[in-house]
Design an enzyme around this catalytic site. Structure first.
Site, PDB file in Angstrom:
ATOM      1  N   THR A  46       0.846  -1.186   0.000  1.00  9.96           N
ATOM      2  CA  THR A  46       0.000   0.000   0.000  1.00  9.96           C
ATOM      3  C   THR A  46       0.891   1.249   0.000  1.00  9.96           C
ATOM      4  OG1 THR A  46      -0.209  -0.114   2.398  1.00  9.96           O
ATOM      5  CG2 THR A  46      -1.939  -1.185   1.096  1.00  9.96           C
ATOM      6  N   THR A  48       1.537   4.418   1.595  1.00  9.29           N
ATOM      7  CA  THR A  48       2.347   4.927   2.707  1.00  9.29           C
ATOM      8  C   THR A  48       3.236   3.836   3.285  1.00  9.29           C
ATOM      9  OG1 THR A  48       0.674   6.589   3.218  1.00  9.29           O
ATOM     10  CG2 THR A  48       2.260   6.078   4.960  1.00  9.29           C
ATOM     11  N   CYS A  49       2.716   2.641   3.359  1.00  7.12           N
ATOM     12  CA  CYS A  49       3.476   1.520   3.913  1.00  7.12           C
ATOM     13  C   CYS A  49       4.720   1.227   3.070  1.00  7.12           C
ATOM     14  CB  CYS A  49       2.596   0.277   4.002  1.00  7.12           C
ATOM     15  SG  CYS A  49       1.044   0.543   4.899  1.00  7.12           S
ATOM     16  N   SER A  50       4.569   1.294   1.761  1.00  3.55           N
ATOM     17  CA  SER A  50       5.665   0.973   0.846  1.00  3.55           C
ATOM     18  C   SER A  50       6.607   2.142   0.602  1.00  3.55           C
ATOM     19  CB  SER A  50       5.104   0.508  -0.500  1.00  3.55           C
ATOM     20  OG  SER A  50       4.479  -0.742  -0.367  1.00  3.55           O
ATOM     21  N   LEU A  54       7.824   1.019   5.942  1.00  2.34           N
ATOM     22  CA  LEU A  54       8.808  -0.063   5.875  1.00  2.34           C
ATOM     23  C   LEU A  54      10.189   0.452   5.457  1.00  2.34           C
ATOM     24  CD1 LEU A  54       9.664  -3.027   6.074  1.00  2.34           C
ATOM     25  CD2 LEU A  54       8.677  -3.377   3.791  1.00  2.34           C
TER      26      LEU A  54
END
Length: 160
Positions: A46, A48-50, A54
């Site tokens: 997703t 923001t996560c990517s 992370l």
């Protein structure tokens, strides 16, 4: 009640990809006698996560571990194959352990579920980071809504 500082991490089984395929990761073993930074994302791959969450922990992994952290782990309500592919695509290597909470059992046990059923994404986990020392939460950075304000690697590093 949502997990809080001073609480013990509940017993649960997560899944990680190993050399021989998927295998269980028991929270009792992961956290016992160790200092662990755990962060959760609503979903692998997703935006923001990517783009931020992370990668920040991958970039700061050496500095975080230099502060006495034994393991940095990322958990999401995705299956183990997705978490493994996401870790590989992000160049995680051995810096961050990628953990799958495929049925959201761990998210429910922590009371951090995020209901995205209306968006076609099912039940996920809220975004957070925490420092866990020998199974006890010593720092908790729980995001509100879809925010990305307090759970980043820099915040965790400043708390160690």
């Amino acid at each position: 009640m949502t997990i809080q500082v001073g609480d013990k991490i509940p017993s649960a089984t997560l899944t990680a990809m190993g050399a021989d395929g998927p295998g269980p990761v028991e929270t009792d073993e992961l956290f016992s006698g160790r200092k662990v930074v755990l962060f959760a994302v609503p979903g692998a791959f997703t935006p923001t996560c990517s783009a931020k969450h992370l990668p920040g922990f991958v970039e700061q992994a050496d500095a975080i571990k230099a502060k006495g952290v034994d393991t940095i782990a990322c958990v999401a309500v995705n299956d183990v194959f997705v978490m493994d592919a996401w870790g590989k695509s992000q160049g995680v290597g051995d810096k961050v352990q990628m953990l799958a909470d495929g049925s959201a059992d761990f998210a429910r046990a922590l009371d951090v579920e995020l209901d995205l059923v209306g968006r076609g994404l099912g039940v996920r986990s809220r975004r957070y980071s925490m420092i866990v020392d020998d199974g006890t939460v010593t720092q908790l950075n729980l995001e509100e809504g879809g925010g990305y304000e307090v759970s980043d690697a820099g915040t965790v590093l400043s708390q160690l």
